[in-house]
Scaffold this motif. Structure first.
Motif, short mmCIF file in Angstrom:
data_model
loop_
_atom_site.label_atom_id
_atom_site.label_comp_id
_atom_site.label_asym_id
_atom_site.label_seq_id
_atom_site.Cartn_x
_atom_site.Cartn_y
_atom_site.Cartn_z
N VAL A 2 22.27 -6.42 29.71
CA VAL A 2 21.19 -7.22 29.10
C VAL A 2 20.01 -6.36 28.69
O VAL A 2 18.95 -6.88 28.36
N GLY A 55 19.31 -3.39 25.93
CA GLY A 55 19.89 -2.62 24.82
C GLY A 55 19.49 -1.16 24.87
O GLY A 55 20.29 -0.28 24.52
N LYS A 104 15.46 -10.49 33.28
CA LYS A 104 16.48 -11.30 32.58
C LYS A 104 17.51 -11.87 33.56
O LYS A 104 17.89 -13.04 33.46
N ALA A 109 18.34 -7.60 20.92
CA ALA A 109 16.95 -7.43 20.47
C ALA A 109 16.96 -7.42 18.95
O ALA A 109 18.00 -7.62 18.32
N1 HSE Z 1 13.55 -3.67 25.66
C1 HSE Z 1 14.55 -4.69 25.54
C2 HSE Z 1 15.93 -4.05 25.47
C3 HSE Z 1 14.28 -5.52 24.33
O1 HSE Z 1 16.02 -2.82 25.33
O2 HSE Z 1 16.93 -4.73 25.58
C4 HSE Z 1 14.89 -6.89 24.35
O3 HSE Z 1 14.49 -7.67 25.42
#
Ligand code: HSE
Length: 440
Positions: free
Chosen positions: A162, A164, A209, A305
């Motif tokens: 979860v 990225g 998350k 994202a």
């Molecule tokens: N910084 C978060 C990621 C962005 O890299 O997934 C999305 O929530």
């Protein structure tokens, strides 16, 4: 389709990547929403700290304000989209929007990870909704799926990739044999990683998350502080290469798993079989794997994202609220989300196999020493792999965290035989994730 009886007015607070995406998606698709869904959506007000960004997006100066109070106090606005992130003033925006009878749509995982219970209760008391599909997994429709479509199940596991940024870093390290620091610097240059990467690389973003997803999936309150979080800074190209030789990929997993002794909720790098679908999720992509007792195994994959993928989730929530509003009825108030109180399992009770990489010292036999320490702690050595640089990797049998922590500390003392315990990585027991599926 019932004809729309009125226009639904939306206020957007925040014009960063997500807010800009929401503005562009609604403006480009407004006609389609009218024709296909019978929903007349209008952006009434847009708030951002700087007006320059609003100008770049072609926002009418009449719609623009740099003061969020103008949005939450505008009586024409039905739905407030909060996409500034962080705890303040987002908390005040939520509270004042609810008090003014406005629904809130948000992508704010940091705030909800810590305060979802309190904010949901405030929404419920005001008779409005708080929707947060975009807070987890970007464009992947997973929050509403857990809340509604899978609610007939007892959820056994909700887990996945979860974040990225870390998946991008680990994927490039694996594909190109590069070191963590080198890939991080490149990711920052290319805009995949923030200038301050802490929240991503230390697992804090993923912890928020999985706290949200687990809370909804298991219908019990789990906050970010309940999540044992460990990031990817210690992972080396060598660990990834050894993992590959052992048949594993290294992924930063966010895991919520229901056990007899409570919810096991954690974020950390783990070795998973190279054949598992999660091992194939590469680059900045996300995937959430859900096991329900009735549905069995499911996996949801997509962009975690980015402007349009995240806007897709935000606008989905906006339209879900706008549908009843546009025909003159009110959406149901926020439901009671956490109807039970399940225990959170202590990380020290977790039992997994471990990979341990050891650099020998100058005296004695490091492998003999390491195996003796493991045996003393009741830990089996399943496999030993000598590495080209003179170090070696051990794979242990299943061991409790507490015993492993003690064994690692003793191994590191090493009495000259061990120079360094270079890394210790859990080998995830993914078979446990699917235990409890009803037989057909
Ligand atoms: N910084 C978060 C990621 C962005 O890299 O997934 C999305 O929530």
């Amino acid at each position: 389709m019932q004809p729309s009886t009125r226009t639904v007015n939306v206020g957007i607070i925040g014009l960063g990547t997500v807010g800009g995406g929401v503005y562009r998606l609604i403006t480009t698709h407004a006609e389609r929403y009218r024709k296909n869904l019978g929903i007349d959506l209008r952006i009434a007000r847009v708030c951002n700290r700087s007006e320059k960004r609003a100008h770049e997006l072609g926002i009418d100066p009449e719609q623009f304000t740099s003061d969020w109070h103008d949005v939450v106090s505008d009586p024409s606005i039905d739905i407030v989209v909060e996409v500034i992130g962080g705890e303040h003033p987002a908390t005040e925006i939520f509270e004042q929007s609810f008090a003014a009878g406005k629904h809130v749509v948000t992508a704010n995982k940091a705030l909800l990870g810590r305060h979802m219970e309190k904010l949901s209760a405030a929404a419920r008391a005001a008779g409005v909704q708080l929707r947060c599909e975009a807070s987890c997994g970007g464009g992947i429709p997973i929050v509403n799926t857990l809340e509604h479509d899978l609610s007939g199940n007892e959820v056994i596991t909700v887990a996945g990739i979860v974040n990225g940024t870390t998946n991008y870093i680990l994927s490039r390290m694996a594909e190109e044999g590069l070191g963590y620091e080198e890939v991080l610097a490149d990711a920052q240059r290319l805009g995949y990683a923030e200038a301050d990467p802490t929240a991503d690389v230390d697992g804090l973003d993923a912890a928020s998350k999985i706290a949200i997803l687990s809370s909804i999936g298991f219908a019990t309150r789990i906050t970010t502080d309940d999540v044992h979080a460990q990031g990817i800074r210690a992972i080396s190209a060598q660990d990834i290469e050894v993992a590959r030789k052992l048949g594993y990929a290294i992924k930063m997993l966010a895991i919520g798993h229901r056990t007899d002794s409570g919810i096991d909720v954690r974020v950390h790098p783990a070795m998973i079989p190279a054949s598992h679908p999660l091992a194939g999720v590469s680059g900045a992509m996300n995937a959430v794997y859900v096991v329900g007792d009735a549905v069995g195994e499911t996996m949801f994959y997509g962009a975690g994202a980015g402007a349009f993928p995240t806007a897709s989730a935000v606008v989905g929530d906006v339209l879900a609220l706008a549908e009843p509003l546009s025909v003159g009825t009110s959406p149901l108030p926020e439901p009671e989300p956490f109807k039970r109180e399940l225990a959170i399992r202590d990380i020290r009770d977790l039992s997994t196999r471990y990979y341990v990489r050891i650099v020998p010292g100058d005296t004695g036999d490091a492998q003999v020493h390491a195996e003796e320490v493991l045996t003393e702690h009741g830990i089996a050595t399943e496999q030993v792999m000598k590495l080209e640089d003179g170090s070696f990797a051990l794979v242990t049998g299943a061991v409790c965290e507490g015993a492993m922590t003690n064994a690692l500390a003793e191994m590191a003392r090493g009495e000259g035989a061990v120079r360094e315990v270079a890394n210790a990585i859990r080998i995830e027991d993914m078979a446990a994730w699917t235990e409890g599926i009803e037989a057909n």
